[in-house]
Design a protein around this motif. Sequence first.
Motif, PDB file in Angstrom:
ATOM      1  N   PRO A 128       9.560 -42.135  12.815  1.00 12.74           N
ATOM      2  CA  PRO A 128       9.670 -42.314  11.369  1.00 12.74           C
ATOM      3  C   PRO A 128       9.146 -41.126  10.558  1.00 12.74           C
ATOM      4  CG  PRO A 128       7.767 -43.492  12.197  1.00 12.74           C
ATOM      5  CD  PRO A 128       8.464 -42.930  13.401  1.00 12.74           C
ATOM      6  N   ALA A 129       8.327 -40.282  11.149  1.00 15.07           N
ATOM      7  CA  ALA A 129       7.835 -39.073  10.476  1.00 15.07           C
ATOM      8  C   ALA A 129       7.755 -37.980  11.525  1.00 15.07           C
ATOM      9  CB  ALA A 129       6.464 -39.313   9.837  1.00 15.07           C
ATOM     10  N   GLY A 130       8.400 -36.848  11.240  1.00 17.37           N
ATOM     11  CA  GLY A 130       8.515 -35.801  12.254  1.00 17.37           C
ATOM     12  C   GLY A 130       7.395 -34.785  12.247  1.00 17.37           C
ATOM     13  N   ARG A 131       6.303 -35.057  11.544  1.00 16.28           N
ATOM     14  CA  ARG A 131       5.241 -34.039  11.450  1.00 16.28           C
ATOM     15  C   ARG A 131       4.599 -33.732  12.795  1.00 16.28           C
ATOM     16  NH1 ARG A 131       4.629 -37.100   6.795  1.00 16.28           N
ATOM     17  NH2 ARG A 131       3.102 -38.450   7.786  1.00 16.28           N
ATOM     18  N   TRP A 132       4.586 -34.721  13.695  1.00 12.20           N
ATOM     19  CA  TRP A 132       3.944 -34.514  14.989  1.00 12.20           C
ATOM     20  C   TRP A 132       4.640 -33.434  15.813  1.00 12.20           C
ATOM     21  CZ3 TRP A 132       6.997 -35.219  19.229  1.00 12.20           C
ATOM     22  CH2 TRP A 132       8.180 -35.907  19.022  1.00 12.20           C
ATOM     23  N   ILE A 133       5.947 -33.238  15.577  1.00 15.92           N
ATOM     24  CA  ILE A 133       6.682 -32.251  16.366  1.00 15.92           C
ATOM     25  C   ILE A 133       6.173 -30.842  16.105  1.00 15.92           C
ATOM     26  CG2 ILE A 133       8.543 -31.740  14.730  1.00 15.92           C
ATOM     27  CD1 ILE A 133       9.094 -32.464  18.442  1.00 15.92           C
ATOM     28  N   HIS A 134       5.492 -30.644  14.968  1.00 15.35           N
ATOM     29  CA  HIS A 134       4.976 -29.319  14.637  1.00 15.35           C
ATOM     30  C   HIS A 134       3.918 -28.842  15.637  1.00 15.35           C
ATOM     31  CE1 HIS A 134       6.182 -30.242  10.194  1.00 15.35           C
ATOM     32  NE2 HIS A 134       7.189 -29.779  10.906  1.00 15.35           N
ATOM     33  N   ILE A 135       3.268 -29.764  16.348  1.00 13.77           N
ATOM     34  CA  ILE A 135       2.245 -29.356  17.314  1.00 13.77           C
ATOM     35  C   ILE A 135       2.766 -29.383  18.746  1.00 13.77           C
ATOM     36  CG2 ILE A 135       0.357 -30.078  15.799  1.00 13.77           C
ATOM     37  CD1 ILE A 135       0.025 -32.565  17.568  1.00 13.77           C
ATOM     38  N   LEU A 136       4.084 -29.546  18.906  1.00 15.10           N
ATOM     39  CA  LEU A 136       4.640 -29.542  20.257  1.00 15.10           C
ATOM     40  C   LEU A 136       4.375 -28.235  21.003  1.00 15.10           C
ATOM     41  CD1 LEU A 136       6.273 -30.962  22.461  1.00 15.10           C
ATOM     42  CD2 LEU A 136       8.355 -30.093  21.380  1.00 15.10           C
ATOM     43  N   PRO A 137       4.457 -27.051  20.363  1.00 14.48           N
ATOM     44  CA  PRO A 137       4.134 -25.831  21.124  1.00 14.48           C
ATOM     45  C   PRO A 137       2.736 -25.857  21.724  1.00 14.48           C
ATOM     46  CG  PRO A 137       5.261 -25.262  19.092  1.00 14.48           C
ATOM     47  CD  PRO A 137       4.961 -26.724  19.008  1.00 14.48           C
ATOM     48  N   ALA A 138       1.747 -26.315  20.953  1.00 13.83           N
ATOM     49  CA  ALA A 138       0.375 -26.397  21.470  1.00 13.83           C
ATOM     50  C   ALA A 138       0.278 -27.444  22.572  1.00 13.83           C
ATOM     51  CB  ALA A 138      -0.592 -26.715  20.330  1.00 13.83           C
ATOM     52  N   ALA A 139       0.958 -28.586  22.391  1.00 12.12           N
ATOM     53  CA  ALA A 139       0.916 -29.643  23.404  1.00 12.12           C
ATOM     54  C   ALA A 139       1.539 -29.183  24.710  1.00 12.12           C
ATOM     55  CB  ALA A 139       1.629 -30.889  22.882  1.00 12.12           C
ATOM     56  N   MET A 140       2.628 -28.442  24.645  1.00 11.57           N
ATOM     57  CA  MET A 140       3.266 -27.958  25.861  1.00 11.57           C
ATOM     58  C   MET A 140       2.388 -26.947  26.582  1.00 11.57           C
ATOM     59  SD  MET A 140       6.166 -29.517  26.412  1.00 11.57           S
ATOM     60  CE  MET A 140       7.093 -28.434  27.507  1.00 11.57           C
ATOM     61  N   ARG A 141       1.695 -26.096  25.847  1.00 10.34           N
ATOM     62  CA  ARG A 141       0.786 -25.143  26.512  1.00 10.34           C
ATOM     63  C   ARG A 141      -0.328 -25.875  27.251  1.00 10.34           C
ATOM     64  NH1 ARG A 141       1.639 -21.994  21.841  1.00 10.34           N
ATOM     65  NH2 ARG A 141      -0.220 -22.861  20.838  1.00 10.34           N
ATOM     66  N   LEU A 142      -0.769 -26.996  26.680  1.00 11.36           N
ATOM     67  CA  LEU A 142      -1.864 -27.748  27.286  1.00 11.36           C
ATOM     68  C   LEU A 142      -1.385 -28.672  28.406  1.00 11.36           C
ATOM     69  CD1 LEU A 142      -4.887 -28.594  27.168  1.00 11.36           C
ATOM     70  CD2 LEU A 142      -4.212 -30.338  25.506  1.00 11.36           C
ATOM     71  N   LEU A 143      -0.267 -29.366  28.188  1.00 13.06           N
ATOM     72  CA  LEU A 143       0.172 -30.423  29.091  1.00 13.06           C
ATOM     73  C   LEU A 143       1.265 -29.991  30.064  1.00 13.06           C
ATOM     74  CD1 LEU A 143       0.352 -33.330  26.458  1.00 13.06           C
ATOM     75  CD2 LEU A 143      -1.522 -32.803  28.036  1.00 13.06           C
ATOM     76  N   ALA A 144       1.980 -28.935  29.747  1.00 18.72           N
ATOM     77  CA  ALA A 144       3.040 -28.434  30.631  1.00 18.72           C
ATOM     78  C   ALA A 144       3.008 -26.913  30.624  1.00 18.72           C
ATOM     79  CB  ALA A 144       4.395 -28.967  30.195  1.00 18.72           C
TER      80      ALA A 144
END
Length: 391
Positions: free
Chosen positions: A90-106
């Motif tokens: 419902p709100a796409g703001r979380w996608i903005h931190i996907l680059p950081a999440a991928m560096r940490l989790l993948a």
Amino acid sequence: ILSPTYPPNAVPCGVGDFTKMLAPRLAETGLEVRVFAGAGYTGPGEEGSVRVRKIPGGWGPASLGRIARASREEGIGALLVQYAPDLYPPAGRWIHILPAAMRLLAPGIPPVFSMHTVGISTLASKAGAALMLASAPAILSTNEEVTRLIGKYLRKSPRKLREVPIGANIEPSPGGAGEREAARRRVREEAGLGPEDWVLAHFGFYYPGKGTEEIIGAAARWKEEGRRFRLFMAGGRWPDDGGFYPALKERAEAAGLGEELIWTGYVSEERISEILLAADLFLAPFAGGISSRRGSLMAALAHGLPVVSTPPQAPTKYFREGENFSPVPFGDAGALAAAAAALMEDPERRARLAEGASALAEIFSWPAIALRTRDFLETVVDRGPLAGPGA
């Protein structure tokens, strides 16, 4: 490829359609392709050379972990993220931190953002987009407007941006000139038209800003002038359009337009292609001007149609007045009616525009798009130097 609205899906979406066209072409270049779709995907797990995997649950911060886990389990080399602000409700703001999440989790799996628009309507969205673009390892822009806008964010690192345009969301049926003539005969016969009567087309989802009110106004003028024509309003209603589509049809009825307008609704790709092959002109008086971000316009070019549209609002390397489109001012139904009528009475000029459209369509062909996308992704995976946006 992360594509929440990958079809078949209950939610119609141009980005999903784009991904559906791109994925098999990427596979044809030699890549192994996986699509991470949303829970609304209703197709098979294997589609030819493309494997589709649903990301369970809704979209939100918790899905960052699910995306990273799927990326690790599939052993992918890069994650191509299809991005538009409304793709991840419902709100796409979380996608903005996907680059950081991928560096940490993948770690080791770079996310490459394919930007269809940026969406910076508020200060918060502007800050989030800036964070995402700055932290993403690489970015693909799908049109000239997005390239210019993103360039403002990436002045210190322009080499990680590459522009690769979108292609037609409906491709021509095979058969060349023979199929075009056959389509012209079939469509005119079913509409009760003679060979000299007009067939015009508009195509896409219906929502404000596409100039459809002016198209209706132009059609009303043609009827007042006693012209024989059929105007195909091909495509369907955009979800949550606030009643725009039924109001548009009511406007047409109030203008006295009956059999002259054919509202197709959602029909098969083959039927849309037949209509475009049969049409004399494609009408696209967009509020924002002619643009490489319109998949429906790419479809018209791919079908070799003369195009009547509004001038681009910014410099473009693709569109040339009188060469591959005929310009009309936005918001002026009279000017649109006159321009279309003048073209219908000038077959030589129509032929020049059709030739220009076909030449331009080669730039937006899916094989060319897939090769440029593959080359960029391989450069990202290899960690080599990234070329600039003009490459």
